[in-house]
Scaffold this active site. Structure first.
Site, PDB file in Angstrom:
ATOM      1  N   THR A 179       1.671  -4.294   4.340  1.00 12.21           N
ATOM      2  CA  THR A 179       1.540  -4.585   5.772  1.00 12.21           C
ATOM      3  C   THR A 179       0.944  -5.969   6.050  1.00 12.21           C
ATOM      4  OG1 THR A 179      -0.626  -3.519   5.865  1.00 12.21           O
ATOM      5  CG2 THR A 179       1.293  -2.136   6.362  1.00 12.21           C
ATOM      6  N   ASP A 180       0.272  -6.572   5.038  1.00 11.52           N
ATOM      7  CA  ASP A 180      -0.446  -7.829   5.308  1.00 11.52           C
ATOM      8  C   ASP A 180       0.474  -8.959   5.777  1.00 11.52           C
ATOM      9  OD1 ASP A 180      -2.752  -6.557   4.594  1.00 11.52           O
ATOM     10  OD2 ASP A 180      -3.022  -7.589   2.681  1.00 11.52           O
ATOM     11  N   THR A 182       0.828  -1.209   0.000  1.00  9.47           N
ATOM     12  CA  THR A 182       0.000   0.000   0.000  1.00  9.47           C
ATOM     13  C   THR A 182       0.860   1.257   0.000  1.00  9.47           C
ATOM     14  OG1 THR A 182      -1.782  -1.144   1.092  1.00  9.47           O
ATOM     15  CG2 THR A 182      -1.777   1.228   1.338  1.00  9.47           C
TER      16      THR A 182
HETATM   17  N1  ASP Z   1      -2.676  -5.568   0.758  1.00 12.88           N
HETATM   18  C1  ASP Z   1      -1.650  -4.602   1.081  1.00 12.88           C
HETATM   19  C2  ASP Z   1      -0.329  -5.331   1.115  1.00 12.88           C
HETATM   20  O1  ASP Z   1      -0.043  -6.010   2.067  1.00 12.88           O
HETATM   21  C3  ASP Z   1      -1.957  -3.956   2.385  1.00 12.88           C
HETATM   22  C4  ASP Z   1      -0.937  -2.963   2.868  1.00 12.88           C
HETATM   23  O2  ASP Z   1       0.160  -2.828   2.373  1.00 12.88           O
HETATM   24  O3  ASP Z   1      -1.266  -2.261   3.855  1.00 12.88           O
HETATM   25  O4  ASP Z   1       0.429  -5.241   0.196  1.00 12.88           O
END
Ligand code: ASP
Length: 334
Positions: free
Chosen positions: A112-113, A36
């Site tokens: 973040t995932d 993200t």
């Molecule tokens: N779906 C995204 C990822 O993990 C979520 C994020 O980065 O916050 O790439």
């Protein structure tokens, strides 16, 4: 197994938070993987609908305000972090290890995932002594109130100032230990929490303050090349009323059981697992809970590790064909 224990705060860690950032003009390499933080959406008001990993490394760097550190960027991947694989961890480690002499520190931009898994895997396998900071964002780069560049600036400050020279995560101004952090919220900017504790430090406008000495990495005999063709370790999530173990279409080398409470397993499932354990499959008892430990079990207790992190460590242990006792000893350090 020698274990470096967390020592009392030494001079470097306990010093007061500086009023201006310390030691600017450091040379930092930013390794980008997508997520993200590199996301972009069509509507600035809708921070939850966007494409993760839309921006490449150079574009990401161009969004940063001017700061005192010298920055270079290397793009490793441009993906949503649900697509992260051990191969990408290996590519990151190759870069971290081969460039450690050229840079004062590293920042990895990451979705973040699965950040908790990447941070943990890198911590297990990182061999050099320059700080490595993973950063991400909860809102894409062009959304109102985006947190990405703030996290990236703080990550750069941490990588250039940290007296601790291992792997850390920086999100929402807070510094986390890779052994304990986990993603706790799906949308909020304060998305991360820490198992059995809190953040270990804080970055305020580029100034770093540690509250606790980070838990140093435990010296383990793993190498980045172990990440190629890891043994197959699957996760079984237990629930009230479960009647039988799920069947896998491929051969399984190890199982991590997301058990109830302190790793508890219903009797029907336990007898099937004991049979598998007798057949040589390594079985780890973990908890579905987000806090606490599993210390006693008919299987290998995962101690304080979360289910996805325990899975990575078990796969590395199986790559080295460690015995049940050796695996138990390794897990007891977490
Ligand atoms: N779906 C995204 C990822 O993990 C979520 C994020 O980065 O916050 O790439």
């Amino acid at each position: 197994m020698p274990l470096k224990t967390s020592s009392l705060m030494d001079k470097n860690f306990s010093r007061p938070m500086p009023k201006t950032p310390l030691m600017p003009n450091k040379k930092i390499l930013i390794l980008t993987t997508g997520g993200t933080i590199a996301g972009s959406g069509d509507d600035h008001l809708k921070g939850s609908s966007y494409q993760a990993g839309a921006l490449n490394g150079e574009t990401l760097l161009s969004l940063l305000p001017s700061i005192q550190e010298t920055l270079e960027v290397q793009e490793i991947a441009q993906i949503d972090s649900v697509e992260i694989t051990p191969h990408i961890w290996k590519m990151l480690l190759e870069s971290l290890h081969s460039k450690a002499l050229e840079y004062d520190g590293f920042v990895i931009t990451h979705g973040t995932d699965t950040m908790e898994e990447s941070a943990f895997a890198l911590d297990l396998l990182y061999k050099k002594d320059k700080p490595v900071v993973l950063v991400g964002a909860m809102r894409p780069s062009n959304a109102l109130g985006s947190d990405g560049m703030k996290n990236l600036c703080n990550g750069i400050a941490l990588a250039s100032q940290s007296p601790y020279r291992g792997v850390m995560v920086l999100m929402n101004d807070k510094i986390y230990n890779p052994h304990t952090l986990y993603k706790a919220h799906t949308y909020n900017l304060d998305a991360f929490a820490s198992r059995n504790g809190g953040e270990i430090g804080y970055v305020l406008d580029g100034c770093v303050k540690f509250f606790y000495h980070p838990l140093p990495s435990i010296p383990l005999p793993f190498e980045p090349q172990d990440l190629e063709s890891l043994p197959k370790v699957e996760i079984v999530y237990l629930y009230a009323g479960i009647e039988e173990l799920p069947q896998f279409s491929h051969k399984v080398d190890g199982l991590v059981i997301a058990g109830c409470g302190a790793g508890n397993i219903p009797s029907k499932i336990k007898s099937s697992l004991l049979q598998l354990q007798d057949d040589g499959i390594k079985i780890l008892a973990c908890t579905r809970g987000s806090q606490g430990f599993v210390t006693q079990s008919d299987f290998i207790p995962a101690y304080g590790l979360s289910v996805p992190k325990a899975r990575i460590l078990l796969a590395l242990c199986l790559k080295h064909s460690f015995t049940q006792e050796a695996i138990q000893e390794i897990f007891s350090h977490f």
